[in-house]
Structures are given as C-alpha cells and as structure tokens.
Scaffold this active site. Structure first.
Site, PDB file in Angstrom:
ATOM      1  N   GLU A   1      -4.046  14.697   2.473  1.00 44.88           N
ATOM      2  CA  GLU A   1      -4.436  13.828   1.369  1.00 44.88           C
ATOM      3  C   GLU A   1      -4.774  14.623   0.109  1.00 44.88           C
ATOM      4  OE1 GLU A   1      -3.976  10.722   1.580  1.00 44.88           O
ATOM      5  OE2 GLU A   1      -3.608  10.701   3.739  1.00 44.88           O
TER       6      GLU A   1
ATOM      7  N   HIS B   1       2.381  14.454  -0.415  1.00 43.82           N
ATOM      8  CA  HIS B   1       2.733  14.331   0.999  1.00 43.82           C
ATOM      9  C   HIS B   1       4.171  14.788   1.238  1.00 43.82           C
ATOM     10  CE1 HIS B   1      -0.907  12.297   2.262  1.00 43.82           C
ATOM     11  NE2 HIS B   1      -0.747  11.334   1.386  1.00 43.82           N
TER      12      HIS B   1
ATOM     13  N   HIS C   1       0.116  11.743  -6.051  1.00 43.77           N
ATOM     14  CA  HIS C   1      -0.532  11.849  -4.738  1.00 43.77           C
ATOM     15  C   HIS C   1       0.487  11.747  -3.612  1.00 43.77           C
ATOM     16  CE1 HIS C   1      -3.589  11.198  -1.584  1.00 43.77           C
ATOM     17  NE2 HIS C   1      -2.730  10.317  -1.114  1.00 43.77           N
ATOM     18  N   GLU C   2       1.313  10.705  -3.639  1.00 47.54           N
ATOM     19  CA  GLU C   2       2.286  10.496  -2.567  1.00 47.54           C
ATOM     20  C   GLU C   2       3.345  11.601  -2.544  1.00 47.54           C
ATOM     21  OE1 GLU C   2       1.785   8.411  -0.239  1.00 47.54           O
ATOM     22  OE2 GLU C   2       0.101   7.425  -1.219  1.00 47.54           O
TER      23      GLU C   2
ATOM     24  N   TYR D   1     -10.021  11.269   3.684  1.00 48.81           N
ATOM     25  CA  TYR D   1     -10.082  11.133   2.232  1.00 48.81           C
ATOM     26  C   TYR D   1     -11.371  11.742   1.684  1.00 48.81           C
ATOM     27  CZ  TYR D   1      -6.186   7.876   2.756  1.00 48.81           C
ATOM     28  OH  TYR D   1      -4.971   7.318   3.056  1.00 48.81           O
TER      29      TYR D   1
ATOM     30  N   HIS E   1       0.843  -1.186   0.000  1.00 47.65           N
ATOM     31  CA  HIS E   1       0.000   0.000   0.000  1.00 47.65           C
ATOM     32  C   HIS E   1       0.886   1.246   0.000  1.00 47.65           C
ATOM     33  CE1 HIS E   1      -3.764   2.203   0.803  1.00 47.65           C
ATOM     34  NE2 HIS E   1      -2.986   3.017   1.485  1.00 47.65           N
ATOM     35  N   ALA E   2       0.706   2.096  -1.000  1.00 48.08           N
ATOM     36  CA  ALA E   2       1.582   3.257  -1.168  1.00 48.08           C
ATOM     37  C   ALA E   2       1.459   4.216   0.013  1.00 48.08           C
ATOM     38  CB  ALA E   2       1.242   3.983  -2.470  1.00 48.08           C
TER      39      ALA E   2
ATOM     40  N   HIS F   1      -7.163   0.217   5.501  1.00 50.34           N
ATOM     41  CA  HIS F   1      -7.228   1.234   6.548  1.00 50.34           C
ATOM     42  C   HIS F   1      -7.930   0.748   7.807  1.00 50.34           C
ATOM     43  CE1 HIS F   1      -6.402   3.311   2.817  1.00 50.34           C
ATOM     44  NE2 HIS F   1      -5.928   4.322   3.511  1.00 50.34           N
TER      45      HIS F   1
END
Length: 713
Positions: free
Chosen positions: A489, A465, A461-462, A612, A427-428, A602
């Site tokens: 997020e 962060h 997306h990552e 999210y 999971h990324a 999650h």
C-alpha cells in the site's frame, strides 16, 4: 539427485506398483511425471510452456516402457496444455510416496517438488485472479457463481498443497534444505481454508453476497460512486450530509450483519482447521510474515502519532464549531452541539463518508485563508479531458525515475472508467494475473475515474501496486507479493508524496517551467511560511487524520474474530473505538439493529486494513530515503524526486525482492533500517505540529475528548 536419476526413481516406483494400479492411476502418474519434467526442464517463472516443448514431452512419454494404456495416452495427447497442467498439478497434490531418508535425495527431490508446486500455484493464482476480475467488472449472478466455483477449486488445491509442504516442513531433514527452499516451503504450507468442502462453498458464497450488497447499494437511487461521495465531499448543509451519511449505512449494514457473522464463523473454522487459534492470528501471520508483535508495534506507533492527531483534532473541531455556529435547524440540535461541547466532533461533517480523511473541508479549516493558492483541481480539469490522460501522466512519473512503463495488456484491458449498462465494483484496485509471458505480463487497474485531483492521486497509488507486481514478476509465484501488506500500500503513496508537491504540480499543470528536483529549496529557510502551513494542513487532513481510522478497523475485527465481541455487540464496540481513537460521535442514535462497519468496503470484502495504517507511516520513511538519494536539501515536505533515477533505484531494491526475504530485510534495502518508525512522518509535519500547539493554546482550545460519550440506544 539429478533429473535423470529422478526419472529413474519415478520409473522404479512405477514398476514396483504397476501390478496393483489401474489405468486411472497410471494416467495420474503420467501426469505427475509430465509436470515434474516441465518444472525441471523449464524454469517455472519463465514463459508459459510452449506447444513445441509440450509436444516433445508427450513424445518422450510415448517411449517410456511403462505406458501401457494406449487410450489413456491418446487422451493425454489430445488435451490442451491447460488441461494437462491442471491434471498434472492435481495428481502431484495427491502423490503419497514417502520422502527419501537419504539426505541428498531428500534435498534434490524437495527442490524439484517446490518448483512444481510453485508452477501449479501460479496457474491457480492466475485462474482465480481472472475470475475475480470478471466478477468485479460485471456483477452478475453467473459471474458470482463462476467466481465461487473457482475459489472453491483453488482452495481444494491449496489445502492439498499445504499438506504436501507440511510433510516437508516436518521431515527430519528439513534443516538440510537451503534457506530459500525452506522459506518457500513455509509459505506454501500456510493455509486457512476450511477443510470441509461445504464450509468452503458457504464461505465463498457469503463473501460474494456481502460484496454484492455493498457494490449495488444506493441512497435514494444514487450509488456511492460518484454521487453520494460527491455530496459528502462538497455539501455544507448538515441535514443533507446526515441524510447521505445515514442513508448509506442504512442501505448496507442491516442487510449484512447476519451474513457477516456467518463469514466470521467460517473464517475462524478454516483457521482452527489449520492449527491457528482464530482467523485474526492467521491473518497477521500471512500479512506480516510471522511478525509476532505486529499489534504491539502498531500500538506503539499510534501512541507516538497520537499527540499530533489530538492537536489536529482540537483545531479542526474548533473551526467546524465556528463554521456551523449559526446553524439552528438541525434535526437533533442538542446532540449536535453537545458533541462539540464534550470535545468530540459529529461524524458526518468531515467531508468523507467514514471521516477517514478530511481534505474536503480544507476550505473551512485553512489556517491562513488570505493566502492565495493555486486551484490544482481546476487546473487539472482545464488541461485533462479523459481518464486515459491521467493514467499516462502518472505513468510518466514512474518512468522518469527509472521504473517500468505499463504493458500493452494494461492499456488494452484495464477498466479505468465506470462502464454503462452493468454493475461493477468501483472501489479502485490493482490486479496481478500471474501470467508468465514477460515483457507483456497481464496487470490491470479497475477504477471509476473522475477528472479531479483525488482520482489523480488514487491512480498514482494503484500504479504503485502495478509497479511492485512488475518488479517481482520473475520471482517464484509464492514470492510474488509484497514484503508485507503494508509495503504494497505504501509504494504508490510514496510516489504521490512527491507527485503532489507544489513544485511538481506547477511543473505538470502550470507553464511547464517547474524547478528541477536537484534545486528544490524551501521558500523560506528556517521558519515555514504561511503557504507552507496551509500546505501541511492540507496534507495532514489526508495523512494524519487517517491514522486512527486505519488503526481501529482491524482492532475491531481482531476482537470480533477472537470472540471477545459477539454479534449483539458489533455496533456498540465499533462506536466505542471510533470515539476512543477518532474522537467522533454519531449525531443520530445508533443501535445493534445497525451494522455500521459494513458501510466500509474492506469489512464486507474481508480485506485487511492494518496494512494501510502501517503504510501511512512507512511511506514517509520510504519518501525520506528516496529524497536523500535524489540529493534533496531543505524541508522534507518540499521534496520532489521526479526524474531522479537514483531515487528510483533505491525503491527498486525493495520492490524486486517481493516476498523472497523477511520484510525487515526489504525495509533495510531502501531505508537502511529494519524497523518501521514514526520519525519521518513526525519530521515532515513538525512545522505544522508546532503551529497547532501554539494556535490551540492561543484559542484556549481544549485538546482531547475525555468527556464525550457514544450516541447509542
């Protein structure tokens, strides 16, 4: 109180008690003085204390007249910086002298205490992050035990930190502190760990057990990533899809249910130990900065979005029913077709294991199939042959708008592909290691990258962060976090809304002659083209289809944490919410022998999810504000702010605040509004909504699923 007076104050305290304190306590006090000087003389968020600085402080301590135990001093001198710092931090946490009654002394002392506490917190955050990384990138029993040990040790520190901060919080002169110090104290006082060390060990062990079950589960020997996910994404055989859907739930949930109940009990124990009614209340305070009405805000947002989702659901249901109309060998034929007739959809046909996003069935539901579209997934695979290139392409977008390049350590240590020969959490996720050595602080991404558009979007997306981490890295440790968890997020997804536009993908993957951001216009002014409707449908299958799922996950958990749903109701309540919000029903009977929530990462990992939901709405507000800064004109869905430093600066205004201000202030810095609202996402999808309303009316397609029932035994 100046630092010199603070030294004299400590020496006075020492002399007053030296006759009754032994060598061990004197050494502890030395450690306390040392860490105080480190915090006072050197800004806690600057580079790690250099060896020369540490030696100078040790030399100073050698000359302080109250150091009498030479063996203890020699031991202190021979220890490593990390050992000294940890001992000093532990001593600080157990320092039990009363706070001064004099206002000026109180303010000066607390200001210095907060600097020390924050530095110590940073050390523990870093140690915990490395332990998490080591475990998630190599799922061995030894790493699990180390991770548990570090988590338990850190919990012991944060509990004592909370005690110390709470003393300040409850002091008569607390109101005399400046607003920033008061905010830091409030955040430092927050704690949810169980007070009983045995409970804490049990909690961390249970968390690791649940995560390992999820990460090592297989369906007939096939792992979720990439194998089972590929089946769910691309198969059009309902039997195969149901086999993968059921197989994953059978491989995860039943093994988790007892452990999950145990984890919830321990989480609630920690919450009540620290003055909260339950863990749900504590979680919301932590994630949304004491926003008391976050559940009400989320409910209001959902009701505003619901008409758009219901129109999308009705249209997709119609197209799926038509697609599978001639399929008659389904194992549970009556239930399969009965679900459609009741207005719901079978939960395994949306191209995703959890039906949270439906983009993989775009070919089935495409509004105008005759419209020829670029196959960007194919174009990407023809142009890119390794994961590192995908990451470089994403980095280039961020730097083009004036944001930060990835660090040397990022490229050296990130796990961007699934390694051979060991189990990992695929999971990324992005990691901040809370190091203090700018400009090369340690930030990493962990991801099992595939060469496709899905991974390409996930990387953006990552990397959002990571960019957030970098922007607030100079803040105190307690502020090194998002303004709220939803914002963290939203950042990468905001970038993706631009990076995944047709204009940008054509520039990136086509002939390189894409239209510059300043001249982007709608292909047709006024009425959207067929291509626009197709494009918006694809986006809605990702963004709109997700919203009910993003909302219901934590609604289920809140009910569990508050005790309104017990273990014997876990799965039934889960499916009630899935039907209520998503309009989906299982094609095979479910029961309380199953634990279908455990099939979603999650849940076993105890990771918040309402963030999210908030993110998928607020990102459109962020996007709209950045498009305005970039000078975009025309439909919002056509905006690409690539190379717009003005847009990047708007985003940076939010990012660099970290958690130093309440989230409405951070929101205002970017959008001009202190409220999360649905107007931007509804504006983005307005042409599609109008089209769906007209199309469902033309088809005489009923909207809603009020007659549907869950398939439960």
């Amino acid at each position: 109180m100046t630092s010199h007076k603070f030294q004299q104050h400590n020496i006075h305290v020492w002399r007053g008690f030296s006759s009754i304190l032994g060598a061990e306590m004197r050494l502890a006090f030395v450690a306390f003085v040392l860490v105080t000087f480190i915090a006072t003389c050197f800004h806690a968020r600057a580079a790690d204390v250099a060896k020369a600085e540490l030696d100078r402080l040790k030399e100073y301590l050698e000359n302080v007249e109250f150091i009498e135990d030479e063996d203890a001093l020699n031991s202190l001198t021979e220890r490593t910086e990390e050992e000294v710092m940890r001992s000093a931090c532990d001593s600080q946490m157990h320092y039990d002298e009363p706070l001064p009654d004099d206002v000026s002394e109180f303010v000066d002392d607390v200001t210095q205490f907060v600097g020390t506490w924050d530095m110590c917190l940073g050390k523990w955050q870093s140690k915990t992050a490395y332990a998490d990384w080591n475990y998630e990138t190599d799922l061995t029993d030894a790493n699990a035990q180390k991770n548990t040990d570090v988590s338990v040790q850190r919990s012991g520190f944060t509990k004592q930190l909370s005690v110390q901060a709470t003393k300040v919080l409850n002091h008569a002169h607390f109101s005399e502190l400046d607003d920033d110090i008061k905010r830091q104290v409030r955040l430092l006082a927050f704690e949810t760990s169980p007070k009983d060390p045995d409970d804490n060990i049990a909690l961390e062990t249970t968390k690791n057990d649940l995560q390992k079950i999820y990460s090592t589960a297989t369906v007939n020997g096939l792992p979720l990533e990439p194998n089972v996910t590929e089946v769910m994404s691309h198969s059009r055989d309902p039997d195969v899809l149901l086999g993968a859907w059921w197989g994953w739930r059978n491989a995860t949930g039943p093994l988790m249910k007892d452990k999950y109940e145990r984890m919830i009990g321990l989480l609630n124990k920690g919450a009540t130990d620290n003055g909260f009614a339950n863990y749900a209340d504590a979680w919301e305070e932590s994630q949304f900065d004491s926003t008391d009405d976050i559940e009400e805000q989320a409910a209001k947002l959902w009701m505003e979005i619901k008409p758009l989702y219901e129109q999308l659901h009705a249209y997709v249901r119609h197209r799926l029913a038509a697609y599978y109309h001639d399929y008659r060998s389904f194992n549970n034929d009556i239930k399969f077709w009965g679900v459609f007739r009741q207005g719901a959809m079978p939960a395994h046909l949306q191209g995703n294991m959890w039906s949270q996003q439906w983009e993989n069935i775009y070919d089935i539901v495409k509004p105008y199939p005759e419209e020829v579209e670029k196959d960007y997934d194919k174009m990407l695979k023809e142009k890119v042959f390794d994961a590192a290139k995908l990451f470089k392409m994403a980095e280039q977008f961020y730097t083009s708008i004036g944001l930060f390049p990835m660090t040397n350590d990022f490229w050296k240590y990130s796990m961007i592909t699934k390694p051979e020969g060991r189990d990992v959490v695929c999971h990324a996720s992005a990691f901040d290691f809370y190091t203090t050595k700018p400009p090369n602080n340690d930030f990493r991404i962990k991801m099992c990258t595939e060469i496709n558009m899905d991974s390409f979007e996930t990387i953006h997306h990552e990397m959002g962060h990571i960019t957030y981490f970098m922007a607030y890295q100079d803040q105190p440790t307690v502020y090194r976090d998002g303004a709220n968890s939803g914002f963290h997020e939203a950042i990468g997804d905001t970038i993706s809304l631009s990076a995944m536009t047709r204009q940008h993908l054509e520039r990136l993957l086509g002939d390189g002659q894409g239209t510059p951001v300043q001249t982007v216009r709608s292909a047709e002014q006024g009425k959207p083209s067929k291509g626009d409707i197709n494009y918006l449908m694809r986006k809605a299958l990702i963004k709109v289809a997700f919203l009910p799922f993003g909302y219901l996950i934590d609604k289920w958990r809140w009910d569990v944490m508050r005790g309104t749903v017990t273990k014997d109701q876990y799965n039934r309540h889960w499916w009630k919410l899935i039907l209520q919000y998503q309009g989906l029903v299982s094609s095979v009977p479910r029961s309380e022998k199953d634990f279908d929530p455990g099939s979603k990462y999650h849940i076993p990992s105890d990771s918040p999810y309402i963030c999210y939901f908030i993110s998928f709405i607020s990102q459109f507000q962020f996007y709209e504000a950045m498009c305005e800064a970039a000078g975009h004109q025309g439909p919002l869905y056509n905006c690409d702010f690539y190379q717009s430093v003005e847009a990047g600066n708007k985003l940076k205004a939010l990012l660099q605040l970290g958690k130093s201000k309440p989230w409405p202030t951070a929101m205002e810095a970017l959008t001009g509004s202190k409220e999360i609202h649905s107007s931007a996402i509804l504006k983005y999808f307005k042409p599609l909504y109008d089209w769906l309303v007209a199309e469902n009316a033309r088809l005489k397609n009923p909207v809603g699923w009020k007659h549907a029932k869950i398939n439960f035994e």
